[in-house]
Design a protein around this motif. Structure first.
Motif, PDB file in Angstrom:
ATOM      1  N   LEU A 195       0.830  -1.204   0.000  1.00 54.59           N
ATOM      2  CA  LEU A 195       0.000   0.000   0.000  1.00 54.59           C
ATOM      3  C   LEU A 195       0.868   1.259   0.000  1.00 54.59           C
ATOM      4  CD1 LEU A 195      -2.894   1.090   0.120  1.00 54.59           C
ATOM      5  CD2 LEU A 195      -2.690   1.051   2.603  1.00 54.59           C
ATOM      6  N   LEU A 196       1.948   1.253   0.771  1.00 53.33           N
ATOM      7  CA  LEU A 196       2.859   2.399   0.776  1.00 53.33           C
ATOM      8  C   LEU A 196       3.509   2.606  -0.590  1.00 53.33           C
ATOM      9  CD1 LEU A 196       4.616   2.085   4.225  1.00 53.33           C
ATOM     10  CD2 LEU A 196       3.226   3.980   3.423  1.00 53.33           C
ATOM     11  N   VAL A 197       3.877   1.530  -1.248  1.00 57.66           N
ATOM     12  CA  VAL A 197       4.457   1.641  -2.590  1.00 57.66           C
ATOM     13  C   VAL A 197       3.441   2.257  -3.546  1.00 57.66           C
ATOM     14  CG1 VAL A 197       5.262   0.300  -4.579  1.00 57.66           C
ATOM     15  CG2 VAL A 197       6.151  -0.196  -2.300  1.00 57.66           C
ATOM     16  N   ALA A 198       2.193   1.792  -3.471  1.00 58.16           N
ATOM     17  CA  ALA A 198       1.154   2.309  -4.358  1.00 58.16           C
ATOM     18  C   ALA A 198       0.876   3.792  -4.089  1.00 58.16           C
ATOM     19  CB  ALA A 198      -0.126   1.493  -4.193  1.00 58.16           C
ATOM     20  N   ILE A 199       0.733   4.161  -2.836  1.00 60.66           N
ATOM     21  CA  ILE A 199       0.438   5.553  -2.492  1.00 60.66           C
ATOM     22  C   ILE A 199       1.609   6.460  -2.847  1.00 60.66           C
ATOM     23  CG2 ILE A 199       0.045   7.149  -0.568  1.00 60.66           C
ATOM     24  CD1 ILE A 199      -1.599   4.918   0.755  1.00 60.66           C
ATOM     25  N   GLY A 200       2.824   6.035  -2.486  1.00 55.76           N
ATOM     26  CA  GLY A 200       4.003   6.846  -2.800  1.00 55.76           C
ATOM     27  C   GLY A 200       4.200   6.994  -4.301  1.00 55.76           C
ATOM     28  N   GLY A 201       3.996   5.916  -5.042  1.00 58.39           N
ATOM     29  CA  GLY A 201       4.119   5.980  -6.502  1.00 58.39           C
ATOM     30  C   GLY A 201       3.081   6.890  -7.120  1.00 58.39           C
ATOM     31  N   TYR A 202       1.847   6.817  -6.626  1.00 57.32           N
ATOM     32  CA  TYR A 202       0.783   7.684  -7.141  1.00 57.32           C
ATOM     33  C   TYR A 202       1.091   9.154  -6.854  1.00 57.32           C
ATOM     34  CZ  TYR A 202      -3.733   9.927  -7.657  1.00 57.32           C
ATOM     35  OH  TYR A 202      -4.746  10.776  -8.016  1.00 57.32           O
ATOM     36  N   GLN A 203       1.509   9.438  -5.614  1.00 61.81           N
ATOM     37  CA  GLN A 203       1.824  10.826  -5.266  1.00 61.81           C
ATOM     38  C   GLN A 203       2.984  11.354  -6.099  1.00 61.81           C
ATOM     39  OE1 GLN A 203       2.520  11.015  -1.052  1.00 61.81           O
ATOM     40  NE2 GLN A 203       0.337  11.177  -0.586  1.00 61.81           N
ATOM     41  N   PHE A 204       4.011  10.541  -6.291  1.00 63.33           N
ATOM     42  CA  PHE A 204       5.157  10.986  -7.064  1.00 63.33           C
ATOM     43  C   PHE A 204       4.785  11.197  -8.532  1.00 63.33           C
ATOM     44  CE2 PHE A 204       9.182  10.467  -9.336  1.00 63.33           C
ATOM     45  CZ  PHE A 204       9.941  11.413  -8.671  1.00 63.33           C
ATOM     46  N   ALA A 205       3.930  10.318  -9.060  1.00 59.78           N
ATOM     47  CA  ALA A 205       3.531  10.441 -10.461  1.00 59.78           C
ATOM     48  C   ALA A 205       2.630  11.649 -10.700  1.00 59.78           C
ATOM     49  CB  ALA A 205       2.820   9.167 -10.909  1.00 59.78           C
ATOM     50  N   THR A 206       1.786  11.983  -9.733  1.00 54.26           N
ATOM     51  CA  THR A 206       0.844  13.073  -9.942  1.00 54.26           C
ATOM     52  C   THR A 206       1.382  14.436  -9.533  1.00 54.26           C
ATOM     53  OG1 THR A 206      -0.205  12.627  -7.803  1.00 54.26           O
ATOM     54  CG2 THR A 206      -1.189  11.591  -9.749  1.00 54.26           C
ATOM     55  N   SER A 207       2.147  14.494  -8.444  1.00 51.79           N
ATOM     56  CA  SER A 207       2.606  15.806  -7.984  1.00 51.79           C
ATOM     57  C   SER A 207       4.131  15.943  -7.971  1.00 51.79           C
ATOM     58  CB  SER A 207       2.059  16.090  -6.580  1.00 51.79           C
ATOM     59  OG  SER A 207       2.577  15.172  -5.646  1.00 51.79           O
ATOM     60  N   GLY A 208       4.850  14.891  -8.243  1.00 54.61           N
ATOM     61  CA  GLY A 208       6.302  14.963  -8.289  1.00 54.61           C
ATOM     62  C   GLY A 208       6.980  14.893  -6.933  1.00 54.61           C
ATOM     63  N   THR A 209       6.228  14.673  -5.883  1.00 56.66           N
ATOM     64  CA  THR A 209       6.788  14.580  -4.540  1.00 56.66           C
ATOM     65  C   THR A 209       5.961  13.603  -3.717  1.00 56.66           C
ATOM     66  OG1 THR A 209       7.547  15.840  -2.633  1.00 56.66           O
ATOM     67  CG2 THR A 209       5.454  16.518  -3.612  1.00 56.66           C
ATOM     68  N   ILE A 210       6.506  13.212  -2.589  1.00 55.90           N
ATOM     69  CA  ILE A 210       5.799  12.315  -1.665  1.00 55.90           C
ATOM     70  C   ILE A 210       5.622  13.062  -0.352  1.00 55.90           C
ATOM     71  CG2 ILE A 210       5.894  10.087  -0.480  1.00 55.90           C
ATOM     72  CD1 ILE A 210       7.686   9.087  -2.729  1.00 55.90           C
ATOM     73  N   THR A 211       4.418  13.011   0.216  1.00 54.91           N
ATOM     74  CA  THR A 211       4.119  13.781   1.426  1.00 54.91           C
ATOM     75  C   THR A 211       4.828  13.198   2.655  1.00 54.91           C
ATOM     76  OG1 THR A 211       2.127  12.505   1.860  1.00 54.91           O
ATOM     77  CG2 THR A 211       1.868  14.508   0.546  1.00 54.91           C
ATOM     78  N   THR A 212       4.982  14.041   3.643  1.00 55.01           N
ATOM     79  CA  THR A 212       5.682  13.673   4.871  1.00 55.01           C
ATOM     80  C   THR A 212       5.057  12.481   5.597  1.00 55.01           C
ATOM     81  OG1 THR A 212       6.409  15.954   5.122  1.00 55.01           O
ATOM     82  CG2 THR A 212       6.528  14.563   7.075  1.00 55.01           C
ATOM     83  N   PRO A 213       3.723  12.368   5.711  1.00 56.08           N
ATOM     84  CA  PRO A 213       3.166  11.200   6.400  1.00 56.08           C
ATOM     85  C   PRO A 213       3.541   9.866   5.731  1.00 56.08           C
ATOM     86  CG  PRO A 213       1.499  12.892   6.236  1.00 56.08           C
ATOM     87  CD  PRO A 213       2.659  13.354   5.417  1.00 56.08           C
ATOM     88  N   VAL A 214       3.641   9.850   4.419  1.00 55.23           N
ATOM     89  CA  VAL A 214       4.014   8.619   3.733  1.00 55.23           C
ATOM     90  C   VAL A 214       5.478   8.283   4.028  1.00 55.23           C
ATOM     91  CG1 VAL A 214       4.278   7.513   1.479  1.00 55.23           C
ATOM     92  CG2 VAL A 214       2.266   8.882   1.952  1.00 55.23           C
ATOM     93  N   VAL A 215       6.332   9.285   4.017  1.00 51.59           N
ATOM     94  CA  VAL A 215       7.748   9.065   4.326  1.00 51.59           C
ATOM     95  C   VAL A 215       7.905   8.605   5.775  1.00 51.59           C
ATOM     96  CG1 VAL A 215      10.000  10.182   4.521  1.00 51.59           C
ATOM     97  CG2 VAL A 215       8.521  10.702   2.584  1.00 51.59           C
TER      98      VAL A 215
END
Length: 65
Positions: free
Chosen positions: A21-41
Motif C-alpha cells: 500500500l505504501l508503494v502504491a500511495i508513494g508511486g501515485y503521489q510521485f507520479a501526480t505531484s512529483g513529490t511524496i508527502t511527509t506522512p508517507v515518508v
C-alpha cells in the motif's frame, strides 16, 4: 517453530500489505505531484524500523527454544 505460528503469519501478511500500500500511495503521489508527502515518508521509516526490530528480536530469541 515461530514460522508455523498463525499469528506470526498473519502479522507478516499484514506487514506485506502495508508495504504494498505504501508503494502504491508513494508511486501515485510521485507520479501526480512529483513529490511524496511527509506522512508517507514517516510511515516508511516506521515500517523499516519495525522490520529490523522484529528481525533482531526473533533472531535473538530463536536460540532460546
Amino acid at each position: 517453530m515461530a514460522n508455523a505460528d498463525p499469528l506470526v503469519r498473519a502479522a507478516r501478511n499484514g506487514f506485506l500489505a502495508t508495504i504494498l500500500l505504501l508503494v502504491a500511495i508513494g508511486g501515485y503521489q510521485f507520479a501526480t505531484s512529483g513529490t511524496i508527502t511527509t506522512p508517507v515518508v514517516a510511515t516508511w521509516v516506521v515500517a523499516v524500523l519495525t522490520f529490523y526490530a522484529s528481525k533482531y528480536y526473533y533472531r535473538r530469541t530463536d536460540g532460546d527454544s
